[in-house]
Design a protein around this motif. Structure first.
Motif, PDB file in Angstrom:
ATOM      1  N   GLN A  32      46.385  35.926  31.412  1.00 51.22           N
ATOM      2  CA  GLN A  32      46.536  36.247  32.839  1.00 51.22           C
ATOM      3  C   GLN A  32      45.812  37.556  33.153  1.00 51.22           C
ATOM      4  OE1 GLN A  32      51.000  35.760  33.193  1.00 51.22           O
ATOM      5  NE2 GLN A  32      50.321  34.441  34.859  1.00 51.22           N
ATOM      6  N   PHE A  33      45.729  37.910  34.438  1.00 46.56           N
ATOM      7  CA  PHE A  33      45.059  39.163  34.772  1.00 46.56           C
ATOM      8  C   PHE A  33      45.962  40.061  35.597  1.00 46.56           C
ATOM      9  CE2 PHE A  33      43.922  36.604  38.513  1.00 46.56           C
ATOM     10  CZ  PHE A  33      43.948  37.504  39.557  1.00 46.56           C
ATOM     11  N   LEU A  34      45.626  41.363  35.557  1.00 50.41           N
ATOM     12  CA  LEU A  34      46.336  42.367  36.357  1.00 50.41           C
ATOM     13  C   LEU A  34      45.354  43.017  37.315  1.00 50.41           C
ATOM     14  CD1 LEU A  34      48.471  44.387  33.755  1.00 50.41           C
ATOM     15  CD2 LEU A  34      49.046  42.261  34.927  1.00 50.41           C
ATOM     16  N   ASN A  35      45.859  43.583  38.390  1.00 54.59           N
ATOM     17  CA  ASN A  35      45.049  44.454  39.225  1.00 54.59           C
ATOM     18  C   ASN A  35      45.365  45.890  38.854  1.00 54.59           C
ATOM     19  OD1 ASN A  35      43.541  42.594  40.678  1.00 54.59           O
ATOM     20  ND2 ASN A  35      45.327  42.064  41.912  1.00 54.59           N
ATOM     21  N   LEU A  36      44.318  46.660  38.537  1.00 53.40           N
ATOM     22  CA  LEU A  36      44.461  48.079  38.158  1.00 53.40           C
ATOM     23  C   LEU A  36      44.060  48.924  39.351  1.00 53.40           C
ATOM     24  CD1 LEU A  36      44.658  46.970  35.283  1.00 53.40           C
ATOM     25  CD2 LEU A  36      43.005  48.686  34.570  1.00 53.40           C
ATOM     26  N   ARG A  37      44.948  49.858  39.732  1.00 53.44           N
ATOM     27  CA  ARG A  37      44.663  50.662  40.925  1.00 53.44           C
ATOM     28  C   ARG A  37      44.664  52.146  40.570  1.00 53.44           C
ATOM     29  NH1 ARG A  37      48.716  50.332  45.930  1.00 53.44           N
ATOM     30  NH2 ARG A  37      49.920  51.610  44.489  1.00 53.44           N
ATOM     31  N   ARG A  38      43.596  52.796  40.952  1.00 50.81           N
ATOM     32  CA  ARG A  38      43.487  54.239  40.757  1.00 50.81           C
ATOM     33  C   ARG A  38      44.322  54.928  41.841  1.00 50.81           C
ATOM     34  NH1 ARG A  38      37.333  56.244  40.884  1.00 50.81           N
ATOM     35  NH2 ARG A  38      37.738  56.252  43.096  1.00 50.81           N
TER      36      ARG A  38
END
Ligand code: FAD
Length: 337
Positions: free
Chosen positions: A123-129
């Motif tokens: 699966q994938f994640l969203n990475l947020r700065r």
């Protein structure tokens, strides 16, 4: 025409226009990236409903029932009131534990989430700065085998988040993560089924995870992984994959080079060409395709024509943020593997 209410304003939608495009056309600055329903960066919420079900494709039920939807896919049929996605419901903090080069231009990032994350390998994640810049990355880790979350990131020329990850992100820093997302994972229940996994560039990340997950689960059918790159250095994790093939006789790894004059020991050609050239009848196979969008879309059609059931083909194009096209134009940039 329906209106889109947002931030105390009401904007009239143009025919067939998505909520995202209506907001962008009117100078609002909602989050978005791929504009194709793949990355989920543009998720919003309609507190009073009115969202077509097609705009909730791929969302977990817990999010759909709360009125979350993908604004890039949502063409409203009647007036709709929308608000930004609520942070606390979607994101949690994660700390960077390590970052190392796997090959020139490809790095491995290891994260520890603040609270345990329940996910499937692949699966994938969203990475947020912290300034809100957000991009999607597949998990290369396996929940039952790995303690932390692992990602493989390719440096994109001029790319905002990938260059930050390579040059400025430090061990001990934190990012926000949203997910898990996506339905590209190993399904136990058919241990004898044949699996074909084809990826270009960092499209390898979810495929390694799926292969390790399947093998660890006792999968008995053949697991054939094809990884493609233009040059030998792009075939990272080669030794790890040969080790996996030693440990599991039903696992096979093929490194494919599309550049001219490949050295001995590599297959010559794009990974999808090599895979579909070797396995001509895909009836009964489950197929996973990840990476460069033209490769993924093309291979999906070819896998179907080779006999794979559409339900058994998991296609994951790495769509980039579309910065050049006008809202709604449908053009997109591709991810060079
Ligand atoms: C579901 C999904 C999973 C993904 N998984 C992975 C993964 O596991 N690993 C991975 O490496 N990637 C993955 N991606 C791609 C990733 O999300 C990012 O798109 C990628 O890292 C580039 O982000 P960036 O911020 O560095 O580039 P961006 O800043 O978004 O730029 C994208 C491209 O546009 C160009 N560009 C930037 N500014 C402009 C401008 N003003 N005008 C014209 N062009 C411009 C850049 O040069 C770059 O080539 C995935 C994508 C999706 C949708």
């Amino acid at each position: 025409m329906p209106t889109v209410q947002f931030n105390n304003a009401a904007y009239e939608a143009e025919p067939s226009e998505s909520v995202l495009d209506t907001l962008l056309r009117n100078g609002e600055e909602p989050n978005y990236s791929c504009r194709k329903g793949s990355c989920l960066n543009c998720m919003m919420r309609a507190p009073e409903g009115g969202v077509p079900s097609s705009a909730q494709a791929g969302l977990r039920d817990t999010l759909s029932v709360q009125g979350y939807f993908l604004s890039c896919l949502c063409v409203p049929e009647s007036d709709i009131s929308v608000v930004p996605a609520e942070d606390a419901a979607l994101f949690q903090r994660a700390v960077i534990l390590s970052r190392e080069l796997l090959a020139p231009g490809i790095c491995r990032v290891i994260l520890e989430p603040a609270t345990p994350l329940y996910y499937h390998a692949g699966q994938f994640l969203n990475l947020r700065r912290h300034d809100g810049l957000c991009r999607s990355y597949f998990l290369a880790s396996v929940p039952n085998l790995d303690r932390y979350l692992e990602f493989h990131v390719k440096r994109m020329p001029g790319g905002q988040l990938s260059n930050w990850i390579f040059d400025d992100m430090k061990v001990g820093d934190s990012v926000d993560i949203q997910g898990p997302n996506g339905a590209c994972f190993y399904l136990p229940g058919a241990p004898g089924q044949s699996l074909m996994l084809v990826g270009s560039g960092t499209g390898l990340a979810p495929l390694v995870a799926i292969a390790r997950d399947a093998l660890n689960d006792g999968h008995l059918g053949p697991v054939r992984l094809y990884h493609g790159s233009h040059t030998p250095v792009g075939l990272y994790l080669r030794d790890t994959l040969f080790d996996l093939a030693q440990a599991y006789p039903n696992f096979n790894y093929t490194g494919c080079l599309s550049g001219a004059n490949p050295p001995l020991g590599y297959s010559h050609g794009r990974a999808d060409d090599v895979a579909l050239g070797e396995i001509k009848d895909l009836s009964g196979w489950r197929v996973y395709l990840c990476g460069n969008p033209p490769m993924v879309h093309g291979a999906k059609k070819r896998a179907f024509l080779a006999g794979a059931d559409m339900q058994e083909i998991h296609a994951n194009p790495f769509e980039l943020k579309e910065l050049r096209s006008e809202p709604g134009s449908g053009e997109h940039k591709t991810f060079a593997a």
